[in-house]
Design a protein around this motif. Sequence first.
Motif, short mmCIF file in Angstrom:
data_model
loop_
_atom_site.label_atom_id
_atom_site.label_comp_id
_atom_site.label_asym_id
_atom_site.label_seq_id
_atom_site.Cartn_x
_atom_site.Cartn_y
_atom_site.Cartn_z
N ILE A 274 5.08 -3.28 12.48
CA ILE A 274 5.48 -3.46 11.08
C ILE A 274 4.53 -2.70 10.16
N PRO A 275 5.09 -1.94 9.18
CA PRO A 275 4.19 -1.33 8.19
C PRO A 275 3.70 -2.39 7.20
N TRP A 276 2.38 -2.47 6.99
CA TRP A 276 1.83 -3.50 6.10
C TRP A 276 0.58 -2.96 5.43
N TYR A 277 0.62 -2.85 4.12
CA TYR A 277 -0.52 -2.33 3.34
C TYR A 277 -1.04 -1.00 3.91
N GLY A 278 -0.13 -0.12 4.33
CA GLY A 278 -0.55 1.19 4.80
C GLY A 278 -1.11 1.20 6.21
N ARG A 279 -0.93 0.13 6.95
CA ARG A 279 -1.36 0.04 8.35
C ARG A 279 -0.16 -0.33 9.22
N GLU A 457 -10.41 3.42 2.32
CA GLU A 457 -9.31 3.40 3.28
C GLU A 457 -8.27 2.29 3.05
N ALA A 458 -8.49 1.39 2.10
CA ALA A 458 -7.53 0.29 1.88
C ALA A 458 -7.07 0.29 0.41
N LEU A 485 -7.28 -11.04 -0.87
CA LEU A 485 -7.04 -9.63 -0.50
C LEU A 485 -7.35 -9.53 0.99
N PRO A 486 -6.42 -9.07 1.81
CA PRO A 486 -6.67 -9.10 3.27
C PRO A 486 -7.54 -7.93 3.74
N LEU A 487 -8.64 -7.70 3.02
CA LEU A 487 -9.49 -6.55 3.29
C LEU A 487 -10.20 -6.64 4.64
N LEU A 488 -10.55 -7.86 5.05
CA LEU A 488 -11.30 -8.03 6.29
C LEU A 488 -10.51 -7.61 7.53
N ILE A 489 -9.19 -7.63 7.43
CA ILE A 489 -8.39 -7.21 8.59
C ILE A 489 -7.80 -5.80 8.41
N LEU A 490 -7.92 -5.24 7.20
CA LEU A 490 -7.30 -3.93 6.94
C LEU A 490 -8.31 -2.79 6.86
#
Length: 532
Positions: A274-279, A457-458, A485-490
């Motif tokens: 799945i595409p999610w926040y550019g990942r 990168e995020a 903000l799901p920064l820790l996983i992205l």
Amino acid sequence: MSQMMRRDFSRLNDRTFDVLICGGGIYGAWTAYDAALRGLKVALVDRGDFANATSSASSKLVHGGLRYLENFDFKLVRKTLAERQMLLAAAPHRVRPLRFGVPVYRDSRLGSFRLAVGLTLYDGLAGSINDEQGFKRYDNSEFSARFPFLRTAGLKAGFTYLDAQTDDARLVLELVAGAESAGAVCLNYCRVAEFIERNDKLSAALVTDQLTGESVAVQAEQFVNTAGQWAGLLQHGKRNYRLSKGVHLILPNILDGEALLLTAKADGRVFFMIPWYGRTLVGTTDTDYDGDLDAVRVENKDIDYLLSEVNGVAGNVSWTREDIIGSFAGLRVLKQSDRSSPSAVSRDWELHASGNGLLTSIGGKLTSARSDAAHIVDKLCENLGVRQACGTFGKPLPWSPGGDVPAWSEAMTRRALALGIDKESAYWLLFRHGSRVTDVLALCESHPDSASRIVPEAPFIVTDLLFCARSEMIVHLDDLLRRRLPLLILAKLKPEDLRRIAGMVAPELGWSQEKIESECRRVLQAYSLGGS
């Protein structure tokens, strides 16, 4: 300026609530929001942060569950598809349409004919699907052009169909904020230490502030247990449900705006890319779990399974552990079943009523939680003698922009770009904040240097970080960097990134240098590199 979420433990004192809801995931949030809208006096508490477990560890999908048709679970699929269609209309900022591709190989378990029948039924159960929304069939070359990284050997054809995606933790937070706006008292990091009974019926709960150790006996007429994996702790340790672990990996982006539904070679299970926040979000596993509820981990065997399956369908990509940007694990609560595989257990929901009056929510899905919560609140109203129908179906979500959404989106994007925010970050800013994006942009105007990304990168900007810290009931650094903000996983954050970010929000949160260091240590311990 929109209402700020304030954490004030004293709001639980010296009053009697109609209902105390224990557990602030998606089920607790929808129940609190629905009950508050019906005029009930509501308190919602969670032992950790809102959405801190299963409700931030989902596949981020609002979907009918195409695979449930194989189990002839038509009732569940019809219910979830009705919710999907409603949420696409009522929450265009929060729930966005997403097309899924399904490749058909020579050795696929389901051939083209059976898939076409299933997708026809799926679209039919959704109702009022037009040509643009309906499923489409492609020959092998057309499908390869849509997903060029897929293995072409043995590819016969492919289909695409429509579902939707969300940010699960943001959805929960929006509902909690909506409940608060409607008069509810909502608090994170407050644990129900014990229940108090009078004449064999619950009359109060001893709630402890996890930050100060202060306790208060919260008086309520009704009590709801939406504690998910911890539900048994509130039922004298009786666990009348089954737990299944689901793991997801975050990998570099190779999708062009469309997702994939794939079948695992190892065990025939369905999994997604799945595409999610550019990942690229890859998941999920589905294995029975009987371990420590507070230490659900991504294990090597989970990573090996998912990487093996993804690399098995990819023709020109071969991902290794070094490619993993982030990962997370969560527990699904399933109804008791003697089925050997957790994947075969129905994802439907049920409500248990204990002799002492405790209502416990078991099972369910992110997509159907609103509908199930409506049943919980119907029961509360019946018990309280309140005649008030549910008003959440079709009601715009609290941060829905309303009106002409494409025009609003265009105007907000123009304003964001004029402030120096990059296009991708602006796109996700609208998805994350909805109508409250005007407040975020106003903050950006007063902090002109905050339009840049937190890390390159995020797609999250510094203003977003400051806004969440200021107005979204942040207690710990991972509340901010995993759920708001799901920064820790992205992004692969280094210790120096954490210190820099914690330093940025310290003035908003009143953190000392010592507190900054302890919060960074807490995150580094919990979120090891590439782990959850």
